[in-house]
Scaffold this motif. Sequence first.
Motif, PDB file in Angstrom:
ATOM      1  N   SER A 184       0.808  -1.222   0.000  1.00  0.00           N
ATOM      2  CA  SER A 184       0.000   0.000   0.000  1.00  0.00           C
ATOM      3  C   SER A 184       0.838   1.267   0.000  1.00  0.00           C
ATOM      4  O   SER A 184       0.331   2.357  -0.261  1.00  0.00           O
ATOM      5  CB  SER A 184      -0.927   0.008   1.231  1.00  0.00           C
ATOM      6  OG  SER A 184      -0.162   0.005   2.433  1.00  0.00           O
ATOM      7  N   GLY A 185       2.130   1.130   0.325  1.00  0.00           N
ATOM      8  CA  GLY A 185       2.997   2.291   0.434  1.00  0.00           C
ATOM      9  C   GLY A 185       3.173   2.708   1.882  1.00  0.00           C
ATOM     10  O   GLY A 185       2.335   2.404   2.746  1.00  0.00           O
ATOM     11  N   TYR A 186       4.275   3.405   2.150  1.00  0.00           N
ATOM     12  CA  TYR A 186       4.585   3.837   3.503  1.00  0.00           C
ATOM     13  C   TYR A 186       4.331   5.332   3.656  1.00  0.00           C
ATOM     14  O   TYR A 186       4.499   6.118   2.721  1.00  0.00           O
ATOM     15  CB  TYR A 186       6.043   3.532   3.836  1.00  0.00           C
ATOM     16  CG  TYR A 186       6.348   2.065   3.993  1.00  0.00           C
ATOM     17  CD1 TYR A 186       5.960   1.375   5.132  1.00  0.00           C
ATOM     18  CD2 TYR A 186       7.034   1.372   2.992  1.00  0.00           C
ATOM     19  CE1 TYR A 186       6.253   0.024   5.288  1.00  0.00           C
ATOM     20  CE2 TYR A 186       7.336   0.026   3.130  1.00  0.00           C
ATOM     21  CZ  TYR A 186       6.936  -0.641   4.279  1.00  0.00           C
ATOM     22  OH  TYR A 186       7.220  -1.975   4.426  1.00  0.00           O
ATOM     23  N   THR A 187       3.952   5.731   4.889  1.00  0.00           N
ATOM     24  CA  THR A 187       3.682   7.131   5.208  1.00  0.00           C
ATOM     25  C   THR A 187       4.574   7.572   6.349  1.00  0.00           C
ATOM     26  O   THR A 187       4.654   6.908   7.393  1.00  0.00           O
ATOM     27  CB  THR A 187       2.208   7.326   5.600  1.00  0.00           C
ATOM     28  OG1 THR A 187       1.368   6.905   4.515  1.00  0.00           O
ATOM     29  CG2 THR A 187       1.930   8.793   5.922  1.00  0.00           C
ATOM     30  N   LEU A 188       5.233   8.715   6.165  1.00  0.00           N
ATOM     31  CA  LEU A 188       6.080   9.274   7.208  1.00  0.00           C
ATOM     32  C   LEU A 188       5.211   9.935   8.268  1.00  0.00           C
ATOM     33  O   LEU A 188       4.338  10.750   7.947  1.00  0.00           O
ATOM     34  CB  LEU A 188       7.042  10.303   6.601  1.00  0.00           C
ATOM     35  CG  LEU A 188       8.039  10.956   7.564  1.00  0.00           C
ATOM     36  CD1 LEU A 188       9.085   9.944   8.023  1.00  0.00           C
ATOM     37  CD2 LEU A 188       8.720  12.143   6.898  1.00  0.00           C
ATOM     38  N   THR A 189       5.440   9.591   9.528  1.00  0.00           N
ATOM     39  CA  THR A 189       4.686  10.174  10.633  1.00  0.00           C
ATOM     40  C   THR A 189       5.646  10.760  11.666  1.00  0.00           C
ATOM     41  O   THR A 189       6.841  10.429  11.696  1.00  0.00           O
ATOM     42  CB  THR A 189       3.810   9.116  11.324  1.00  0.00           C
ATOM     43  OG1 THR A 189       4.663   8.123  11.921  1.00  0.00           O
ATOM     44  CG2 THR A 189       2.854   8.460  10.342  1.00  0.00           C
ATOM     45  N   ARG A 190       5.106  11.597  12.546  1.00  0.00           N
ATOM     46  CA  ARG A 190       5.923  12.160  13.612  1.00  0.00           C
ATOM     47  C   ARG A 190       6.449  11.062  14.542  1.00  0.00           C
ATOM     48  O   ARG A 190       7.604  11.106  14.979  1.00  0.00           O
ATOM     49  CB  ARG A 190       5.113  13.195  14.400  1.00  0.00           C
ATOM     50  CG  ARG A 190       5.924  13.934  15.470  1.00  0.00           C
ATOM     51  CD  ARG A 190       5.054  14.948  16.191  1.00  0.00           C
ATOM     52  NE  ARG A 190       5.759  15.619  17.273  1.00  0.00           N
ATOM     53  CZ  ARG A 190       6.445  16.749  17.146  1.00  0.00           C
ATOM     54  NH1 ARG A 190       6.528  17.322  15.958  1.00  0.00           N
ATOM     55  NH2 ARG A 190       7.047  17.309  18.187  1.00  0.00           N
ATOM     56  N   ASP A 191       5.624  10.055  14.814  1.00  0.00           N
ATOM     57  CA  ASP A 191       6.071   8.965  15.670  1.00  0.00           C
ATOM     58  C   ASP A 191       7.275   8.263  15.069  1.00  0.00           C
ATOM     59  O   ASP A 191       8.217   7.891  15.784  1.00  0.00           O
ATOM     60  CB  ASP A 191       4.937   7.957  15.890  1.00  0.00           C
ATOM     61  CG  ASP A 191       3.864   8.464  16.838  1.00  0.00           C
ATOM     62  OD1 ASP A 191       4.128   9.455  17.559  1.00  0.00           O
ATOM     63  OD2 ASP A 191       2.763   7.881  16.856  1.00  0.00           O
ATOM     64  N   PHE A 192       7.244   8.078  13.753  1.00  0.00           N
ATOM     65  CA  PHE A 192       8.395   7.440  13.102  1.00  0.00           C
ATOM     66  C   PHE A 192       9.640   8.298  13.250  1.00  0.00           C
ATOM     67  O   PHE A 192      10.720   7.789  13.547  1.00  0.00           O
ATOM     68  CB  PHE A 192       8.115   7.194  11.617  1.00  0.00           C
ATOM     69  CG  PHE A 192       9.330   6.702  10.870  1.00  0.00           C
ATOM     70  CD1 PHE A 192       9.659   5.356  10.856  1.00  0.00           C
ATOM     71  CD2 PHE A 192      10.170   7.598  10.206  1.00  0.00           C
ATOM     72  CE1 PHE A 192      10.794   4.905  10.196  1.00  0.00           C
ATOM     73  CE2 PHE A 192      11.310   7.156   9.549  1.00  0.00           C
ATOM     74  CZ  PHE A 192      11.623   5.805   9.546  1.00  0.00           C
ATOM     75  N   VAL A 193       9.507   9.605  13.051  1.00  0.00           N
ATOM     76  CA  VAL A 193      10.673  10.491  13.120  1.00  0.00           C
ATOM     77  C   VAL A 193      11.258  10.495  14.523  1.00  0.00           C
ATOM     78  O   VAL A 193      12.481  10.441  14.709  1.00  0.00           O
ATOM     79  CB  VAL A 193      10.303  11.917  12.662  1.00  0.00           C
ATOM     80  CG1 VAL A 193      11.498  12.856  12.825  1.00  0.00           C
ATOM     81  CG2 VAL A 193       9.851  11.911  11.206  1.00  0.00           C
ATOM     82  N   VAL A 194      10.401  10.537  15.531  1.00  0.00           N
ATOM     83  CA  VAL A 194      10.886  10.501  16.913  1.00  0.00           C
ATOM     84  C   VAL A 194      11.617   9.182  17.183  1.00  0.00           C
ATOM     85  O   VAL A 194      12.694   9.156  17.800  1.00  0.00           O
ATOM     86  CB  VAL A 194       9.715  10.692  17.899  1.00  0.00           C
ATOM     87  CG1 VAL A 194      10.166  10.425  19.333  1.00  0.00           C
ATOM     88  CG2 VAL A 194       9.150  12.105  17.764  1.00  0.00           C
ATOM     89  N   ALA A 195      11.049   8.075  16.713  1.00  0.00           N
ATOM     90  CA  ALA A 195      11.700   6.775  16.894  1.00  0.00           C
ATOM     91  C   ALA A 195      13.003   6.704  16.102  1.00  0.00           C
ATOM     92  O   ALA A 195      13.983   6.103  16.558  1.00  0.00           O
ATOM     93  CB  ALA A 195      10.752   5.653  16.464  1.00  0.00           C
ATOM     94  N   MET A 196      13.022   7.316  14.922  1.00  0.00           N
ATOM     95  CA  MET A 196      14.231   7.344  14.106  1.00  0.00           C
ATOM     96  C   MET A 196      15.355   8.080  14.824  1.00  0.00           C
ATOM     97  O   MET A 196      16.517   7.641  14.822  1.00  0.00           O
ATOM     98  CB  MET A 196      13.939   8.022  12.761  1.00  0.00           C
ATOM     99  CG  MET A 196      15.142   8.150  11.841  1.00  0.00           C
ATOM    100  SD  MET A 196      14.759   9.058  10.310  1.00  0.00           S
ATOM    101  CE  MET A 196      14.643  10.754  10.946  1.00  0.00           C
TER     102      MET A 196
END
Length: 502
Positions: A184-196
């Motif tokens: 379906s494709g990936y979406t960048l989220t704030r939670d991902f950035v914080v975890a990154m």
Amino acid sequence: MSQPAHHLENGSASASENGVDRLAAADAAKAEANAHFKDHQYTEAVDGYTKAIALNPTNAVYFANRAAAHIHLENFGCALTDASKAIELDPKYTKGIYRRADANVGLGRMKKALIDYKRAAQVNPRDPDLRKKLTQCDKEVKRIRFEEAVATPDELPAAEGLDLSSIPVDDSYDGPTMEGSEESGYTLTRDFVVAMIEHFKAQKLIHRRFAFQILLQARDILRELPSLVDVSIPADQHLTVCGDTHGQFYDLCNIFDLNGLPSDENPYLFNGDFVDRGSFSLEVILTLMAFKVLYPRHMHLARGNHESQSMNKVYGFDGEVKHKFNGLMANIFKETFCWLPLGHVLNRRVLVVHGGLFSRDGVKLDDIRAINRYREPPEEGLMCELLWSDPGPSNGRTPSKRGVGVAFGADVTQRFLQDNGLELLVRSHEVKDEGYEVEHNGYCVTVFSAPNYCDQMNNKGAWIRFNGKDMSPQFTQFEAVPHPDVKAMAYAGNFFSSMLSM
């Protein structure tokens, strides 16, 4: 950037009968300057060598040693002048010759550097350090010439040939994952950035699929922006302006700890030189670009002189990306950097650019807006000067200490601001002991956000907050924080790190 401290020569002069005191004083000044050099106090070292030169202007060693200190301060123009003077005084003085080559390498001028390395090798063919530099520079020049030979004007950008669906996220990956799926494709989220960010702090990388997605999405946003971006700060809101971060990821995280993460309510402008020197440049630029994707109207990124291919080859970012990911990603970063805006105008009152002003009067904001920025920075002209120029202490214009751009005086700054209906120039590009400096009768401010630059300069970092109501700059200083034991310039290669390491 120059030879290690123990390579600085003593250069004791033989005194004539009536010049003993003067020449002895010159040697004493040189010895004191050498001590400052060994302690990484390069400005004081320059002052000491200058004193020695004033007492004895015929000693080539003094000029070559001062060139070494200038190279550490990135004053490549001054270094070129001093090294050339050393060569004039003693045409067979090897260190004078290859310090001029070192200065040209610092500017990314490999072909000019190679000429001097070859010349120095003819004078002193057994110098092992020189032979290593010659060999590596020759390889780099051959690479440049090969790329020039095979380049075609209509070559498809690397970013446009990349299919993200061809990069599956393998089951062994244990890092943060974007929302969605490969289907379906990936979406960048704030939670991902914080975890990154937390993953990066642990010295781990995100999957290349996600890294490429951040880069491509940021590229798409940047390419739609003008060369000069107008930023509106409402009266009840603010904007934080940060200067150079130079791959100091843990200090970037400290900025966010102290001042809050970027968001629609907490906007930032990072004013260039995100990469190079520091060895966590990839983590810095992916973090900044991820926030650009999340908050395209509230995270602003400007181009610095180090967002260029020639600088990235010399100062480590190119090697870092290839070490941590691959050459394709390095090429896409090169293309994406060319889309970074050259400046920002805040509330029609404050101009923010990385370097500074111009070699001629009469430049208007519309001239900046009209610049075709999608290219590697040229060595002259408006785009070059925006990225490389520095404020100078005297009125008018003088040659740049860097060898690129121009030094502009307070009168130049005030005329430019008046001509364009502006109140303040904010720029970065220079280490400042206090993290910032106000110059030119209060009309020019420098902000630098990489504290203890390259782990050696002992400077503070700073940022500026502008409140929309009055647009008066408010400064916050901060100290460096600990980071893993990875030295600056770790990915620059043996040749470059031995010569350009701070």
